[in-house]
Design an enzyme around this catalytic site. Structure first.
Site, PDB file in Angstrom:
ATOM      1  N   VAL A   4      43.910  28.146  62.049  1.00  0.00           N
ATOM      2  CA  VAL A   4      44.987  28.532  62.973  1.00  0.00           C
ATOM      3  C   VAL A   4      44.555  29.602  63.965  1.00  0.00           C
ATOM      4  O   VAL A   4      45.319  29.931  64.878  1.00  0.00           O
ATOM      5  CB  VAL A   4      46.246  29.000  62.211  1.00  0.00           C
ATOM      6  CG1 VAL A   4      46.846  27.864  61.406  1.00  0.00           C
ATOM      7  CG2 VAL A   4      45.953  30.215  61.331  1.00  0.00           C
TER       8      VAL A   4
ATOM      9  N   ASN B 283      52.951  27.886  58.594  1.00  0.00           N
ATOM     10  CA  ASN B 283      52.995  28.507  57.276  1.00  0.00           C
ATOM     11  C   ASN B 283      51.727  29.253  56.886  1.00  0.00           C
ATOM     12  O   ASN B 283      51.763  30.117  56.013  1.00  0.00           O
ATOM     13  CB  ASN B 283      53.289  27.407  56.239  1.00  0.00           C
ATOM     14  CG  ASN B 283      53.105  27.872  54.821  1.00  0.00           C
ATOM     15  OD1 ASN B 283      53.920  28.608  54.282  1.00  0.00           O
ATOM     16  ND2 ASN B 283      52.000  27.443  54.198  1.00  0.00           N
TER      17      ASN B 283
ATOM     18  N   TYR C 162      50.287  43.145  57.146  1.00  0.00           N
ATOM     19  CA  TYR C 162      51.061  41.993  56.684  1.00  0.00           C
ATOM     20  C   TYR C 162      52.523  42.148  57.102  1.00  0.00           C
ATOM     21  O   TYR C 162      53.135  41.218  57.625  1.00  0.00           O
ATOM     22  CB  TYR C 162      50.940  41.879  55.170  1.00  0.00           C
ATOM     23  CG  TYR C 162      51.708  40.727  54.569  1.00  0.00           C
ATOM     24  CD1 TYR C 162      51.177  39.443  54.592  1.00  0.00           C
ATOM     25  CD2 TYR C 162      52.948  40.923  53.969  1.00  0.00           C
ATOM     26  CE1 TYR C 162      51.881  38.378  54.044  1.00  0.00           C
ATOM     27  CE2 TYR C 162      53.651  39.870  53.419  1.00  0.00           C
ATOM     28  CZ  TYR C 162      53.106  38.591  53.456  1.00  0.00           C
ATOM     29  OH  TYR C 162      53.803  37.545  52.911  1.00  0.00           O
TER      30      TYR C 162
END
Length: 276
Positions: free
Chosen positions: A63, A89, A154
């Protein structure tokens, strides 16, 4: 095989070789969808597609590779005739470390995969999804709504996904294309297990009351994702308490100045501030 309104729909999923992506693909295939699995681990994603059988397909792509994603989406649309939904995802956790201690390259890698990877996935698929008045689903996290010291990259990425999804939802409203955002607590994936193994202070998650803190199974998360895709939901969540947490984010933010006084959190921050 049980069928549903997803029967025959072409649905592309990133991070599909394992974890939530893999479980979601299985649930969608059970509902008759034609699932296309994308992952940077080519061997693993091809193996998972073979397990699902026809009409599942697999593509090896990272990705972080915008050109590769665009080529894959175009090829899927050409071979399958359309893309009805895309599930962005794929993600990584990165190290457990304070902002002062984390290696800059590791911090930026999390943003590159978790946030920019979602952007690249959606951008590559969007022309095809819009043509079908389709559905976009992005995997965020409760980390978008609560402070997450020692995993700031994150948390920043997941908050960014939420903001990106909400903006995209408004931009696409006139097209009939709908956008969903998935929020989960801890899920028993390699990502979460890696976080727990990285710092002993996190291992207590698996000793928390099962209804509140213990990681849920990937099967449960995949079932929630599949149901959200079928109903084109604005939000997807699990476990049951996640919506209440999201709704309470503003009052909970008032406790930020006091959070570091919690002994367990103070120990985690101290531990995560040490090199290596």
């Amino acid at each position: 095989m049980a069928t549903s309104r997803l029967n025959g729909r072409v649905i592309v999923i990133t991070g599909a070789a394992s974890g939530i992506g893999s479980a979601t693909a299985g649930r969608l295939a059970d509902r008759g969808a034609r699932v296309v699995l994308l992952d940077r681990d080519g061997e693993a994603v091809r193996r998972r597609a073979a397990e699902l059988g026809d009409p599942a397909a697999a593509f090896e792509v990272d990705v972080t590779d915008a050109d590769g994603l665009r080529r894959v989406m175009d090829e899927v649309a050409e071979r399958r005739g359309r893309i009805d939904a895309v599930v962005a995802n794929a993600g990584v956790s990165g190290p457990v470390a304070t902002v002062a201690a984390v290696a800059p390259a590791e911090f930026e890698r999390v943003i590159e995969v978790d946030l920019l990877g979602v952007w690249r996935t959606v951008r590559a698929a969007l022309p095809h999804v819009r043509a079908r008045r389709g559905y976009v689903l992005m995997t965020s996290s409760i980390a978008a709504a609560i402070p997450c010291p020692t995993v700031a990259a994150y948390a920043a990425a997941k908050a960014g996904i939420e903001a990106f999804g909400r903006a995209l939802r408004i931009e696409l409203a006139h097209t009939g294309t709908q956008v969903g955002i998935a929020y989960f607590g801890a899920v028993d994936t390699g990502l979460v297990r890696g976080l727990m193994a990285d710092r002993p202070a996190l291992a207590g998650l698996d000793r928390m009351p099962r209804r509140l803190g213990a990681p849920i199974s990937v099967e449960r998360a995949g079932a929630a994702m599949a149901a959200g895709i079928e109903h084109r939901s604005r939000t997807v969540h699990a476990p049951w308490w996640v919506p209440a947490l999201l709704a309470a984010r503003s009052p909970l933010a008032l406790a930020d100045p006091f959070a570091a006084r919690v002994p367990a959190l103070a120990r985690l921050i101290a531990d995560a501030g040490r090199p290596g």
